[in-house]
Write a protein that holds these residues in place. Structure first.
Motif, mmCIF file in Angstrom:
data_model
loop_
_atom_site.group_PDB
_atom_site.id
_atom_site.type_symbol
_atom_site.label_atom_id
_atom_site.label_comp_id
_atom_site.label_asym_id
_atom_site.label_seq_id
_atom_site.Cartn_x
_atom_site.Cartn_y
_atom_site.Cartn_z
ATOM 1 N N TYR A 11 0.803 -1.214 0.000
ATOM 2 C CA TYR A 11 0.000 0.000 0.000
ATOM 3 C C TYR A 11 0.842 1.274 0.000
ATOM 4 O O TYR A 11 0.530 2.240 -0.678
ATOM 5 C CB TYR A 11 -0.938 -0.002 1.208
ATOM 6 C CG TYR A 11 -1.467 1.361 1.543
ATOM 7 C CD1 TYR A 11 -2.440 1.949 0.750
ATOM 8 C CD2 TYR A 11 -0.970 2.079 2.620
ATOM 9 C CE1 TYR A 11 -2.903 3.213 1.030
ATOM 10 C CE2 TYR A 11 -1.431 3.333 2.906
ATOM 11 C CZ TYR A 11 -2.397 3.909 2.106
ATOM 12 O OH TYR A 11 -2.846 5.156 2.386
ATOM 13 N N HIS A 176 -6.360 2.662 -3.455
ATOM 14 C CA HIS A 176 -6.678 1.472 -2.684
ATOM 15 C C HIS A 176 -6.340 0.185 -3.444
ATOM 16 O O HIS A 176 -6.013 -0.819 -2.847
ATOM 17 C CB HIS A 176 -8.154 1.477 -2.298
ATOM 18 C CG HIS A 176 -8.534 0.274 -1.503
ATOM 19 N ND1 HIS A 176 -9.009 -0.857 -2.082
ATOM 20 C CD2 HIS A 176 -8.453 0.026 -0.183
ATOM 21 C CE1 HIS A 176 -9.227 -1.740 -1.153
ATOM 22 N NE2 HIS A 176 -8.902 -1.239 0.009
ATOM 23 N N ILE A 179 -3.423 -2.765 -2.942
ATOM 24 C CA ILE A 179 -3.418 -3.918 -2.038
ATOM 25 C C ILE A 179 -4.007 -5.104 -2.770
ATOM 26 O O ILE A 179 -5.093 -5.037 -3.310
ATOM 27 C CB ILE A 179 -4.222 -3.627 -0.764
ATOM 28 C CG1 ILE A 179 -3.607 -2.454 -0.020
ATOM 29 C CG2 ILE A 179 -4.271 -4.859 0.126
ATOM 30 C CD1 ILE A 179 -4.398 -2.052 1.175
#
Length: 180
Positions: A11, A176, A179
């Motif tokens: 991340y 996001h 991940i």
């Protein structure tokens, strides 16, 4: 623990190694201490789980009730001021930014805090309140106040939080999807 560290490495482009993440990221320390407190809480050991959660808040600035259920890969990024209530449930690959509250709206016993399904992003300062469900893949904008269930793959903004139509440009994208 390795899944948590690897989630941070995927991340955060600033993270260089598992050791760096383990020792220098307060969100990681908070989640790891919470896991101990949660285990003791489930074993019905009196007082100590709450003391451990208070110590956790003191050293990390992140308050997690020992009863809260967090997944193995929850990321609390720049977590100062995060509050996670007792009956909160947080799914895999959820990102929580600073100042977020996952709180209750009643003093009655039972489920009174939110459930966040997997792949949810909760922006800085957002408040997600009550026994509500936030669907998989949802993004909650900074400083939004969410008090109703949110369908999967939504974007929520405002006070009170409202789902905005797909395709509306917000000015930037949350990253996001890094991940896996």
């Amino acid at each position: 623990m390795l899944k948590l560290l690897d989630a941070y490495l995927k991340y955060d482009p600033a993270a260089r190694s598992r050791l760096e993440v383990l020792f220098l990221y307060p969100g990681v320390r908070a989640v790891l201490l919470h896991r101990i407190a949660h285990f003791l809480y489930r074993m019905k050991i009196p007082l100590f789980p709450r003391l451990l959660s208070e110590f956790n808040r003191f050293i990390s600035g992140i308050e997690i009730h020992p009863g809260a259920r967090l997944s193995r890969t929850v990321i609390i990024d720049h977590g100062m001021g995060v509050v996670i209530g007792e009956t909160t449930e947080v799914g895999e690959k959820v990102i929580i930014y600073q100042g977020v509250t996952l709180g209750g709206t009643t003093t009655k016993k039972g489920k009174r805090h939110p459930t966040l399904e997997q792949n949810v992003v909760v922006g800085a300062g957002a408040k997600v309140l009550g026994n509500i469900r936030v669907g998989e893949g949802t993004r909650i904008g900074a400083n939004s106040v969410v008090v109703r269930d949110v369908p999967p793959h939504s974007t929520v903004v405002g006070i009170p939080g409202r789902v905005i139509p797909e395709g509306v440009e917000l000015g930037h994208e949350l990253e996001h999807d890094k991940i896996q």
